[in-house]
Scaffold this motif. Structure first.
Motif, short mmCIF file in Angstrom:
data_model
loop_
_atom_site.label_atom_id
_atom_site.label_comp_id
_atom_site.label_asym_id
_atom_site.label_seq_id
_atom_site.Cartn_x
_atom_site.Cartn_y
_atom_site.Cartn_z
N ASP A 196 69.14 75.26 27.84
CA ASP A 196 67.66 74.96 28.18
C ASP A 196 67.43 74.75 29.57
OD1 ASP A 196 64.97 74.63 28.63
OD2 ASP A 196 64.82 73.62 26.69
N PRO A 197 66.92 75.64 30.45
CA PRO A 197 66.92 75.26 31.87
C PRO A 197 65.88 74.17 32.36
CG PRO A 197 65.65 77.14 31.40
CD PRO A 197 66.35 77.08 30.14
N CYS A 198 65.16 73.54 31.23
CA CYS A 198 64.02 72.61 31.31
C CYS A 198 64.57 71.17 31.03
CB CYS A 198 62.86 72.95 30.84
SG CYS A 198 62.19 74.77 31.16
N PHE A 199 65.84 71.29 30.37
CA PHE A 199 66.09 69.93 29.50
C PHE A 199 67.51 69.81 30.00
CE2 PHE A 199 67.43 67.03 26.21
CZ PHE A 199 66.15 66.56 25.91
N ARG A 200 68.19 68.40 30.18
CA ARG A 200 69.60 68.53 30.40
C ARG A 200 69.71 66.94 30.08
NH1 ARG A 200 71.52 69.69 36.38
NH2 ARG A 200 70.82 71.77 35.55
N THR A 201 70.88 66.82 29.27
CA THR A 201 71.29 65.18 28.86
C THR A 201 72.79 65.34 28.79
OG1 THR A 201 70.88 63.65 27.07
CG2 THR A 201 71.07 66.00 26.36
N THR A 202 73.40 64.37 28.81
CA THR A 202 74.61 64.01 28.52
C THR A 202 74.74 62.88 27.76
OG1 THR A 202 74.95 62.74 30.57
CG2 THR A 202 75.68 64.82 30.41
N PRO A 203 76.03 62.66 26.67
CA PRO A 203 76.33 61.75 25.71
C PRO A 203 76.16 60.31 26.46
CG PRO A 203 77.45 63.32 25.07
CD PRO A 203 77.05 63.82 26.47
N GLY A 204 75.17 59.33 26.28
CA GLY A 204 75.23 58.03 26.83
C GLY A 204 74.42 57.92 28.22
N GLY A 205 74.17 59.29 28.58
CA GLY A 205 73.54 59.17 30.03
C GLY A 205 72.22 59.48 29.95
N PRO A 206 71.33 59.79 31.06
CA PRO A 206 69.93 59.96 31.05
C PRO A 206 69.55 61.14 30.58
CG PRO A 206 70.73 60.07 33.28
CD PRO A 206 71.91 59.63 32.20
N PRO A 241 61.36 70.03 40.90
CA PRO A 241 61.50 69.02 42.01
C PRO A 241 62.49 67.80 42.09
CG PRO A 241 59.69 68.47 40.82
CD PRO A 241 60.21 69.70 40.18
N GLY A 242 63.09 67.61 43.12
CA GLY A 242 64.02 66.28 43.15
C GLY A 242 65.37 66.25 43.24
N PRO A 243 66.16 65.61 43.50
CA PRO A 243 67.69 65.86 43.57
C PRO A 243 68.46 65.79 42.18
CG PRO A 243 67.02 63.62 44.16
CD PRO A 243 65.94 64.45 44.05
N GLU A 244 67.59 65.25 41.32
CA GLU A 244 68.15 65.30 39.85
C GLU A 244 67.96 66.73 39.10
OE1 GLU A 244 70.07 63.13 38.58
OE2 GLU A 244 70.01 61.50 39.93
N GLY A 245 66.99 67.46 39.87
CA GLY A 245 66.79 68.79 38.89
C GLY A 245 67.56 69.98 39.42
N ASP A 246 68.67 69.88 40.16
CA ASP A 246 69.76 71.01 40.69
C ASP A 246 70.00 71.85 39.56
OD1 ASP A 246 70.99 72.50 42.36
OD2 ASP A 246 72.99 71.20 41.73
N GLY A 247 69.46 73.02 39.47
CA GLY A 247 70.01 74.11 38.39
C GLY A 247 68.83 73.96 37.29
N MET A 248 67.58 73.29 37.49
CA MET A 248 66.76 73.13 36.47
C MET A 248 65.64 73.83 36.72
SD MET A 248 67.43 69.35 34.88
CE MET A 248 66.19 69.58 33.55
N PHE A 249 64.56 74.14 36.01
CA PHE A 249 63.40 74.97 36.12
C PHE A 249 62.21 74.49 35.37
CE2 PHE A 249 66.68 77.72 37.48
CZ PHE A 249 66.03 78.49 38.79
N VAL A 250 61.22 74.49 36.08
CA VAL A 250 59.72 74.05 35.47
C VAL A 250 59.23 75.52 34.73
CG1 VAL A 250 57.50 73.45 35.98
CG2 VAL A 250 59.37 72.31 37.24
N PRO A 251 58.81 75.43 33.54
CA PRO A 251 58.19 76.79 32.90
C PRO A 251 57.11 77.36 33.98
CG PRO A 251 58.59 75.04 31.31
CD PRO A 251 58.62 74.38 32.71
N PRO A 252 56.85 78.55 33.95
CA PRO A 252 55.60 79.32 34.48
C PRO A 252 54.51 78.56 34.05
CG PRO A 252 57.28 80.76 33.53
CD PRO A 252 57.66 79.65 33.04
N ASP A 253 53.48 78.51 34.99
CA ASP A 253 52.05 78.29 34.42
C ASP A 253 51.46 79.49 33.69
OD1 ASP A 253 51.52 80.25 36.37
OD2 ASP A 253 50.52 78.51 37.65
N PRO A 254 50.30 79.31 32.96
CA PRO A 254 49.87 80.39 32.07
C PRO A 254 49.54 81.73 32.84
CG PRO A 254 48.73 78.35 31.49
CD PRO A 254 49.73 77.99 32.57
#
Length: 307
Positions: free
Chosen positions: A30-40, A155-168
């Protein structure tokens, strides 16, 4: 980039951030969601104020959750952090019956689960429509293709490679051939675009009684009981939004509770005693890995574009 805002949330009881937010993820890539075990947990979302990236870090030893956000919508997502982590939820209202030992075990093992409320109705509806009548793998691929092409970088440095979904409006501008190439048939495309035209009114269903929210969602063409439930589970935080008309859910739940594989009608009768908390039953059993035995060959995915 300097964070647009930070917040600390101290829940009244211990919670599991990863379990609570797991239902917001649409597949492993999912380009809108990222997680790692035990991480943020990182979640890119679109708010009434614009795009935002939310980073959520659990500090169980301190009994708190830290959140950092970037983008124009940072304040909106930070203000909603308690609701996102189930502050509105009332798990104490649920008591599994002793004749359902698998449910009792799942309830004890996942005491930190709460039902989230994102308050983002159209954002929950769009991927749910893509998941209608197809396998998860097909739907998640379509979501990834469309979001990475027509969304915007988080936006932001933590979002590298992530995307915000299109608006309507962005969803409505996608050419018909792109939907086809992403594997989305005309019925799902029409349903999503019809919802995009009234997205503002959809957001007004947050805070309504759950039955009224369902009625308004299902008044849209192409939105049935299953899709409405998927939205209510995430955007509204409805503990009773059971996934009726799903190919697997009723069968899995009925097997876990009774040892029998039942259809929707049989499952409805079985879980009537949990009315008001039926989605919680579904989710707890899912978290506990309670899946009915399945011995048939896996379905072969289509290799052609929809006509």
């Amino acid at each position: 980039m300097t964070p647009s805002g930070e917040r600390v949330y101290r829940p009244p009881a211990a919670i599991s951030v990863h379990q609570i937010l797991s239902g917001l993820r649409r597949g492993g890539s999912d380009p809108c969601f990222r997680t790692t075990p035990g991480g943020p947990v990182r979640r890119a979302t679109r708010t009434p104020d614009g795009p935002a990236l939310l980073l959520v870090t659990s500090r169980p030893s301190a009994g708190e959750v830290e959140a950092t956000a970037w983008g124009p919508g940072a304040d909106w997502v930070l203000d909603g952090l308690p609701l996102l982590l189930g502050d509105h939820d009332e798990p104490a209202a649920f008591k599994p019956r002793p004749e359902h030992p698998r449910l009792v075990e799942a309830w004890r093992a996942h005491r930190g689960y709460r039902i989230p409320r994102t308050r983002a109705v159209f954002e929950a509806l769009a991927p749910a429509v893509l998941e209608q009548r197809v396998t998860g793998q097909e739907a998640w691929r379509a979501w990834r293709v469309l979001v990475t092409r027509y969304g915007e970088p988080a936006p932001g440095p933590e979002g590298d490679g992530m995307f915000v979904p299109p608006d309507p409006a962005g969803w409505r501008q996608i050419p018909s051939w792109v939907w086809l190439k992403a594997g989305v048939d005309e019925a799902r495309r029409r349903a999503l675009l019809s919802a995009a035209r009234v997205a503002g009114r959809l957001e007004q269903t947050v805070g309504l009684p759950h039955d009224e929210a369902e009625r308004r969602l299902r008044s849209l063409p192409g939105i049935g009981v299953w899709t409405a439930a998927e939205v209510r589970q995430r955007a509204h935080g409805d503990p009773d939004a059971f996934s009726w008309a799903d190919f697997h859910v009723s069968r899995n739940v009925s097997w876990a509770l009774s040892g029998q594989v039942l259809d929707d009608a049989g499952c409805a009768e079985l879980i009537e005693c949990y009315r008001g908390q039926r989605y919680r039953v579904q989710k707890l059993l899912e978290l506990g890995g309670n899946m009915r035995p399945r011995r048939a060959p896996r379905m072969t995915l289509p290799t052609h574009l929809p006509r």
